[in-house]
Design a protein around this motif. Structure first.
Motif, PDB file in Angstrom:
ATOM      1  N   MET A 170      12.633   3.374   4.439  1.00  0.00           N
ATOM      2  CA  MET A 170      11.734   4.466   4.057  1.00  0.00           C
ATOM      3  C   MET A 170      12.466   5.455   3.173  1.00  0.00           C
ATOM      4  O   MET A 170      13.681   5.372   2.971  1.00  0.00           O
ATOM      5  CB  MET A 170      11.206   5.170   5.310  1.00  0.00           C
ATOM      6  CG  MET A 170      12.291   5.752   6.204  1.00  0.00           C
ATOM      7  SD  MET A 170      11.653   6.375   7.787  1.00  0.00           S
ATOM      8  CE  MET A 170      11.166   4.860   8.609  1.00  0.00           C
ATOM      9  N   CYS A 171      11.721   6.432   2.655  1.00  0.00           N
ATOM     10  CA  CYS A 171      12.335   7.524   1.907  1.00  0.00           C
ATOM     11  C   CYS A 171      11.427   8.736   1.973  1.00  0.00           C
ATOM     12  O   CYS A 171      10.232   8.628   2.258  1.00  0.00           O
ATOM     13  CB  CYS A 171      12.591   7.132   0.445  1.00  0.00           C
ATOM     14  SG  CYS A 171      11.092   6.831  -0.515  1.00  0.00           S
ATOM     15  N   TYR A 172      12.000   9.899   1.714  1.00  0.00           N
ATOM     16  CA  TYR A 172      11.218  11.134   1.675  1.00  0.00           C
ATOM     17  C   TYR A 172      10.764  11.391   0.241  1.00  0.00           C
ATOM     18  O   TYR A 172      11.536  11.221  -0.706  1.00  0.00           O
ATOM     19  CB  TYR A 172      12.043  12.318   2.164  1.00  0.00           C
ATOM     20  CG  TYR A 172      11.320  13.634   2.018  1.00  0.00           C
ATOM     21  CD1 TYR A 172      10.309  13.997   2.895  1.00  0.00           C
ATOM     22  CD2 TYR A 172      11.618  14.496   0.966  1.00  0.00           C
ATOM     23  CE1 TYR A 172       9.630  15.187   2.742  1.00  0.00           C
ATOM     24  CE2 TYR A 172      10.951  15.694   0.809  1.00  0.00           C
ATOM     25  CZ  TYR A 172       9.946  16.034   1.697  1.00  0.00           C
ATOM     26  OH  TYR A 172       9.261  17.207   1.541  1.00  0.00           O
ATOM     27  N   VAL A 173       9.508  11.796   0.081  1.00  0.00           N
ATOM     28  CA  VAL A 173       8.934  12.066  -1.242  1.00  0.00           C
ATOM     29  C   VAL A 173       8.359  13.481  -1.252  1.00  0.00           C
ATOM     30  O   VAL A 173       7.596  13.848  -0.363  1.00  0.00           O
ATOM     31  CB  VAL A 173       7.825  11.049  -1.587  1.00  0.00           C
ATOM     32  CG1 VAL A 173       7.231  11.355  -2.958  1.00  0.00           C
ATOM     33  CG2 VAL A 173       8.361   9.627  -1.541  1.00  0.00           C
ATOM     34  N   GLU A 174       8.739  14.255  -2.248  1.00  0.00           N
ATOM     35  CA  GLU A 174       8.196  15.601  -2.411  1.00  0.00           C
ATOM     36  C   GLU A 174       7.308  15.647  -3.648  1.00  0.00           C
ATOM     37  O   GLU A 174       7.671  15.132  -4.700  1.00  0.00           O
ATOM     38  CB  GLU A 174       9.322  16.622  -2.552  1.00  0.00           C
ATOM     39  CG  GLU A 174       8.824  18.049  -2.784  1.00  0.00           C
ATOM     40  CD  GLU A 174       9.952  19.051  -2.845  1.00  0.00           C
ATOM     41  OE1 GLU A 174      10.088  19.734  -3.877  1.00  0.00           O
ATOM     42  OE2 GLU A 174      10.713  19.146  -1.862  1.00  0.00           O
ATOM     43  N   ASP A 209      -2.187   6.763   6.569  1.00  0.00           N
ATOM     44  CA  ASP A 209      -0.786   7.171   6.462  1.00  0.00           C
ATOM     45  C   ASP A 209      -0.637   8.674   6.221  1.00  0.00           C
ATOM     46  O   ASP A 209       0.484   9.180   6.090  1.00  0.00           O
ATOM     47  CB  ASP A 209      -0.096   6.415   5.320  1.00  0.00           C
ATOM     48  CG  ASP A 209      -0.033   4.919   5.595  1.00  0.00           C
ATOM     49  OD1 ASP A 209       0.249   4.547   6.750  1.00  0.00           O
ATOM     50  OD2 ASP A 209      -0.279   4.127   4.664  1.00  0.00           O
ATOM     51  N   PHE A 210      -1.768   9.394   6.172  1.00  0.00           N
ATOM     52  CA  PHE A 210      -1.727  10.832   5.891  1.00  0.00           C
ATOM     53  C   PHE A 210      -1.010  11.604   6.997  1.00  0.00           C
ATOM     54  O   PHE A 210      -0.529  12.713   6.779  1.00  0.00           O
ATOM     55  CB  PHE A 210      -3.153  11.369   5.720  1.00  0.00           C
ATOM     56  CG  PHE A 210      -3.214  12.840   5.425  1.00  0.00           C
ATOM     57  CD1 PHE A 210      -2.710  13.340   4.235  1.00  0.00           C
ATOM     58  CD2 PHE A 210      -3.771  13.733   6.332  1.00  0.00           C
ATOM     59  CE1 PHE A 210      -2.755  14.692   3.954  1.00  0.00           C
ATOM     60  CE2 PHE A 210      -3.822  15.085   6.067  1.00  0.00           C
ATOM     61  CZ  PHE A 210      -3.315  15.571   4.867  1.00  0.00           C
ATOM     62  N   ILE A 229       6.601  10.922   4.184  1.00  0.00           N
ATOM     63  CA  ILE A 229       7.558   9.838   4.385  1.00  0.00           C
ATOM     64  C   ILE A 229       6.917   8.541   3.910  1.00  0.00           C
ATOM     65  O   ILE A 229       5.900   8.106   4.456  1.00  0.00           O
ATOM     66  CB  ILE A 229       7.954   9.731   5.866  1.00  0.00           C
ATOM     67  CG1 ILE A 229       8.629  11.030   6.330  1.00  0.00           C
ATOM     68  CG2 ILE A 229       8.881   8.542   6.089  1.00  0.00           C
ATOM     69  CD1 ILE A 229       8.901  11.086   7.818  1.00  0.00           C
ATOM     70  N   TYR A 230       7.492   7.967   2.875  1.00  0.00           N
ATOM     71  CA  TYR A 230       7.015   6.681   2.376  1.00  0.00           C
ATOM     72  C   TYR A 230       7.773   5.569   3.103  1.00  0.00           C
ATOM     73  O   TYR A 230       9.002   5.597   3.187  1.00  0.00           O
ATOM     74  CB  TYR A 230       7.244   6.548   0.866  1.00  0.00           C
ATOM     75  CG  TYR A 230       7.004   5.141   0.356  1.00  0.00           C
ATOM     76  CD1 TYR A 230       5.723   4.715   0.053  1.00  0.00           C
ATOM     77  CD2 TYR A 230       8.066   4.236   0.237  1.00  0.00           C
ATOM     78  CE1 TYR A 230       5.498   3.415  -0.380  1.00  0.00           C
ATOM     79  CE2 TYR A 230       7.845   2.941  -0.194  1.00  0.00           C
ATOM     80  CZ  TYR A 230       6.558   2.532  -0.499  1.00  0.00           C
ATOM     81  OH  TYR A 230       6.324   1.252  -0.903  1.00  0.00           O
ATOM     82  N   THR A 231       7.041   4.607   3.640  1.00  0.00           N
ATOM     83  CA  THR A 231       7.667   3.447   4.267  1.00  0.00           C
ATOM     84  C   THR A 231       7.326   2.204   3.457  1.00  0.00           C
ATOM     85  O   THR A 231       6.269   2.131   2.821  1.00  0.00           O
ATOM     86  CB  THR A 231       7.172   3.265   5.711  1.00  0.00           C
ATOM     87  OG1 THR A 231       5.767   2.964   5.703  1.00  0.00           O
ATOM     88  CG2 THR A 231       7.399   4.531   6.526  1.00  0.00           C
ATOM     89  N   ASP A 232       8.209   1.220   3.506  1.00  0.00           N
ATOM     90  CA  ASP A 232       8.021   0.008   2.707  1.00  0.00           C
ATOM     91  C   ASP A 232       6.701  -0.699   3.039  1.00  0.00           C
ATOM     92  O   ASP A 232       6.092  -1.329   2.165  1.00  0.00           O
ATOM     93  CB  ASP A 232       9.185  -0.957   2.932  1.00  0.00           C
ATOM     94  CG  ASP A 232      10.404  -0.578   2.102  1.00  0.00           C
ATOM     95  OD1 ASP A 232      10.299   0.388   1.325  1.00  0.00           O
ATOM     96  OD2 ASP A 232      11.449  -1.235   2.241  1.00  0.00           O
ATOM     97  N   SER A 233       6.241  -0.569   4.274  1.00  0.00           N
ATOM     98  CA  SER A 233       5.002  -1.254   4.662  1.00  0.00           C
ATOM     99  C   SER A 233       3.780  -0.700   3.933  1.00  0.00           C
ATOM    100  O   SER A 233       2.781  -1.401   3.761  1.00  0.00           O
ATOM    101  CB  SER A 233       4.780  -1.153   6.174  1.00  0.00           C
ATOM    102  OG  SER A 233       4.701   0.198   6.582  1.00  0.00           O
ATOM    103  N   MET A 234       3.851   0.552   3.482  1.00  0.00           N
ATOM    104  CA  MET A 234       2.729   1.130   2.732  1.00  0.00           C
ATOM    105  C   MET A 234       2.487   0.348   1.454  1.00  0.00           C
ATOM    106  O   MET A 234       1.346   0.015   1.111  1.00  0.00           O
ATOM    107  CB  MET A 234       3.010   2.598   2.401  1.00  0.00           C
ATOM    108  CG  MET A 234       3.045   3.526   3.585  1.00  0.00           C
ATOM    109  SD  MET A 234       3.369   5.223   3.049  1.00  0.00           S
ATOM    110  CE  MET A 234       3.593   6.038   4.627  1.00  0.00           C
ATOM    111  N   GLY A 235       3.550   0.091   0.726  1.00  0.00           N
ATOM    112  CA  GLY A 235       3.414  -0.679  -0.500  1.00  0.00           C
ATOM    113  C   GLY A 235       3.097  -2.135  -0.234  1.00  0.00           C
ATOM    114  O   GLY A 235       2.292  -2.752  -0.947  1.00  0.00           O
ATOM    115  N   GLN A 236       3.709  -2.681   0.815  1.00  0.00           N
ATOM    116  CA  GLN A 236       3.501  -4.097   1.130  1.00  0.00           C
ATOM    117  C   GLN A 236       2.046  -4.400   1.462  1.00  0.00           C
ATOM    118  O   GLN A 236       1.541  -5.473   1.127  1.00  0.00           O
ATOM    119  CB  GLN A 236       4.416  -4.494   2.288  1.00  0.00           C
ATOM    120  CG  GLN A 236       5.890  -4.537   1.901  1.00  0.00           C
ATOM    121  CD  GLN A 236       6.813  -4.625   3.092  1.00  0.00           C
ATOM    122  OE1 GLN A 236       6.357  -4.701   4.240  1.00  0.00           O
ATOM    123  NE2 GLN A 236       8.122  -4.607   2.844  1.00  0.00           N
TER     124      GLN A 236
END
Length: 527
Positions: A170-174, A209-210, A229-236
Motif C-alpha cells: 500500500m501507500c499513502y496518497v495526499e 474504499d472511501f 490509503i491506496y492498496t494494491d487490491s484497489m487497482g487489481q
C-alpha cells in the motif's frame, strides 16, 4: 420515496386503498400483491419500506407473512388490516413488530395519520443511521491517523483490519486543493467548502474504499487536503496498475469538481504497520514540490530516484549559499549559485543528484528560520516563497529560480532577525480599523510594510486566531452592526459603507456572524 406494498386478496380493497390518499404527495411509491406468498416473493426480489397487509388471505395470511418478513428484514414497517376486532390477532401482530393494527373499512384520516407516523419514524431512523455512520467514520479516522503518524497499538490495527488486508502492499496518497488558484477573497470557511466538495467527489469514486479517506490530514493550516490509503487490491479489482488507478482518480476529481488539485503519492510499503513511512515521504513531497516542475501527480519514487553510482552533495558550495542567504547578501548569493551550478556541471549532474542537493538546501533553510521563530510553520512559508518566485518563463529549480528564491528567503531571514512582525501587526491593525471599507489585501499590506506576505499571514493567524480575510470581515460586520443600531441607513447603504459591493454576500456574512438578517437585527435593536 418510501416503497409500500399493499397486500389484499380482494381487488376492490386494493383499488380503494390506492385511491384513498395521494400516496406520491405523502412520499410513497405503491406496489400491490394479492396474497401473502406473492407479497413474500416480491419482497425477496425488491426491498420495500412498508407492508400494509390484510390478515385473512389464501396461501399465506397476514400474520404468517409478517413472521416471514421479519426473517428477511427486521426494519420493514408493517401494518395489519383486519375485519376482526379480536385481541388475539392484534397481540400476535404486535409480538412480531407490527407498528399498527387497524380495522376495515379504513378511513382516510386514519391512514394518513399512520403514513405520516411511519414517515417520521423513518426520518428518525435515517438520522440515527447517519449519526452512527459519522461517529464510526470519526473513530476510524482517528485510528488511521494514529497509524499514519506511527503511534499505534493493536486496537488501531484491529479497527482497520475489516476494511483492508493489513499485510498487503500500500501507500499513502495526499490530494491537495491548489488554493493559489482560488480567488484571493476566499475566506477559510469558503476554502473548506471547496475541500468538502473534493471530499464528496472522492466518496463517489472510492465507494467501498472511501472508509480509508480522511479530510484535512495535513498539520499545515494553509494546506487544504484529503488523504487516503491506496492498496494494491484497489487497482487489481479494476485490472489497473497503481499509476493507472490514481490517474483515473485524479481525472475523476477534476471532472466532477472543476477544482485545481495536486496529488502526492508516498513511497510504497508492505503492510499497514509501515504506512507511517509512506505518509512521511508524502509530507516530504509536499514541502519540496515548490522546487520541482509543476506536475499533476508527484510520485516519491520518481522524485527521489537514486542512480547506481551514488549521490554527490556539493556541501561546500551549498553551505556558502546558505551563509550568503543568512546575511542577505545578493551579490554573494548570485556568486554561490553560479559556483553550485558549475560544480554540478563538473561532476555530471543528474536529476537525482540535483534533487538531493536541493533537498539538502531547503531543509537547512527551514532549520535556519525555525531557530529564529519556531512558532510558525516554516515549511509552509518556504513553500509559498518557492511558489511566489516561480514566475512565468522561469524554469522551476533552474539557476534563475534558485537565485530569486534565495534573494527572497534572505530578505525573510532579515525580517525574522529584526522580529519586525511585532511592530508591524499593530500598524496593520490600526490601518484595518481606519480603512476597513477599502479593498485591503494581505499582499498589498505586506508590500506596504515590507514584510514577507507568507510570514505575515502566519503571524496574523497566530495572534488573532483567524485568517486576515476573516479578521477584515469581522471588522466590517461589527461596523455594519453599529450603523444598523445608530442610523436609519438602508441595508444596501450599510453594505456599501462597510465595503461590500454585493448585498446578498453581505447579508449571508451578517447572518453567519450575528445569527440573524441585518433587517431583523435592526428591528430587534429598535425594541
Amino acid at each position: 420515496m418510501l416503497k409500500v406494498l399493499l397486500v389484499d386478496d380482494e381487488p376492490f380493497i386494493l383499488q380503494g386503498l390506492k385511491v384513498l390518499v395521494d400516496w406520491e404527495v405523502e412520499g410513497y411509491e405503491i406496489y400491490t400483491a394479492v396474497n401473502g406468498k406473492e407479497a413474500l416473493d416480491f419482497i425477496k426480489k425488491q426491498p420495500v419500506d412498508l407492508v400494509i397487509a390484510d390478515i385473512k388471505m389464501p396461501l399465506m395470511d397476514g400474520i404468517e407473512l409478517l413472521k416471514e418478513v421479519r426473517k428477511i428484514n427486521d426494519e420493514i414497517y408493517y401494518v395489519i388490516l383486519s375485519g376482526y376486532a379480536e385481541f388475539g390477532y392484534a397481540q400476535e401482530a404486535l409480538k412480531h413488530g407490527c407498528v399498527e393494527y387497524i380495522l376495515k373499512p379504513v378511513e382516510k384520516e386514519q391512514l394518513l395519520v399512520i403514513l405520516r407516523k411511519i414517515a417520521a419514524l423513518n426520518k428518525e431512523k435515517i438520522i440515527e443511521i447517519q449519526e452512527k455512520a459519522k461517529k464510526d467514520k470519526a473513530y476510524l479516522d482517528r485510528n488511521i491517523m494514529s497509524l499514519l503518524r506511527g503511534k499505534y497499538d493493536r486496537t488501531n490495527i484491529e479497527c482497520i483490519s475489516d476494511k483492508i488486508d493489513v499485510d498487503e502492499d500500500m501507500c499513502y496518497v495526499e490530494v491537495q486543493l491548489d488554493v493559489a488558484t482560488l480567488s484571493e477573497d476566499y475566506s477559510d470557511e469558503e476554502k473548506k467548502e471547496q475541500l468538502n466538495k473534493l471530499y464528496l467527489a472522492a466518496d463517489e469514486f472510492l465507494k467501498n474504499d472511501f472508509a480509508l479517506c480522511i479530510m484535512d490530514v495535513s498539520d499545515s493550516e494553509k494546506t487544504y487536503d484529503i488523504g487516503f490509503i491506496y492498496t494494491d487490491s484497489m487497482g487489481q479489482k479494476l485490472q489497473l496498475t497503481a499509476e493507472e488507478y490514481l490517474k483515473r482518480f485524479y481525472d475523476y476529481l477534476i471532472a466532477n469538481t472543476n477544482l485545481e488539485i495536486t496529488m502526492l503519492v508516498g513511497k510504497g510499503v508492505s503492510g499497514i504497520k509501515n504506512i507511517s513511512k509512506s505518509y512521511g515521504t508524502a509530507n516530504m513531497l509536499r514541502s519540496l514540490q515548490g522546487f520541482r516542475e509543476k506536475k499533476n501527480i508527484y510520485y516519491y519514487e520518481d522524485e527521489y530516484k537514486i542512480n547506481d553510482t551514488g549521490i554527490l552533495i556539493c556541501k561546500k558550495q551549498l553551505d556558502n549559499l546558505i551563509d550568503a542567504i543568512e546575511g542577505g547578501e545578493h551579490v554573494e548569493i548570485r556568486k554561490s549559485v553560479d559556483e553550485f551550478y558549475q560544480e554540478m556541471k563538473n561532476t555530471g549532474v543528474t536529476e537525482s543528484t540535483m534533487n538531493l542537493n536541493i533537498n539538502y538546501l531547503l531543509f537547512q533553510l527551514i532549520h535556519l528560520a525555525s531557530e529564529l521563530d519556531n512558532e510558525v510553520n516554516q515549511e509552509e512559508i518556504l513553500r509559498m516563497i518557492l511558489e511566489s518566485t516561480s514566475e512565468e518563463g522561469i524554469r522551476r529549480g533552474g539557476r534563475t529560480h534558485l537565485c530569486k528564491m534565495a534573494y527572497a528567503y534572505g530578505d525573510y531571514i532579515t525580517q525574522l532577525r529584526k522580529n519586525v512582525s511585532k511592530g508591524v501587526l499593530g500598524q496593520i491593525e490600526d490601518e484595518i480599523k481606519r480603512n476597513y471599507a477599502s479593498n485591503l489585501t494581505l499582499r498589498e499590506l505586506s508590500e506596504k510594510y515590507y514584510i514577507n506576505s507568507a510570514y505575515l499571514g502566519q503571524v496574523f493567524r497566530k495572534k488573532y486566531g483567524c485568517s486576515f480575510k476573516d479578521y477584515l470581515n469581522e471588522q466590517r460586520l461589527n461596523e455594519a452592526a453599529k450603523l444598523l443600531r445608530k442610523s436609519d441607513m438602508k441595508i444596501y447603504e450599510v453594505a456599501e459603507m462597510v465595503g461590500y459591493k454585493d448585498v446578498d454576500y453581505f447579508v449571508n456574512k451578517f447572518i453567519e456572524a450575528k445569527g440573524c438578517t441585518p433587517t431583523k437585527y435592526k428591528k430587534n435593536m429598535a425594541v
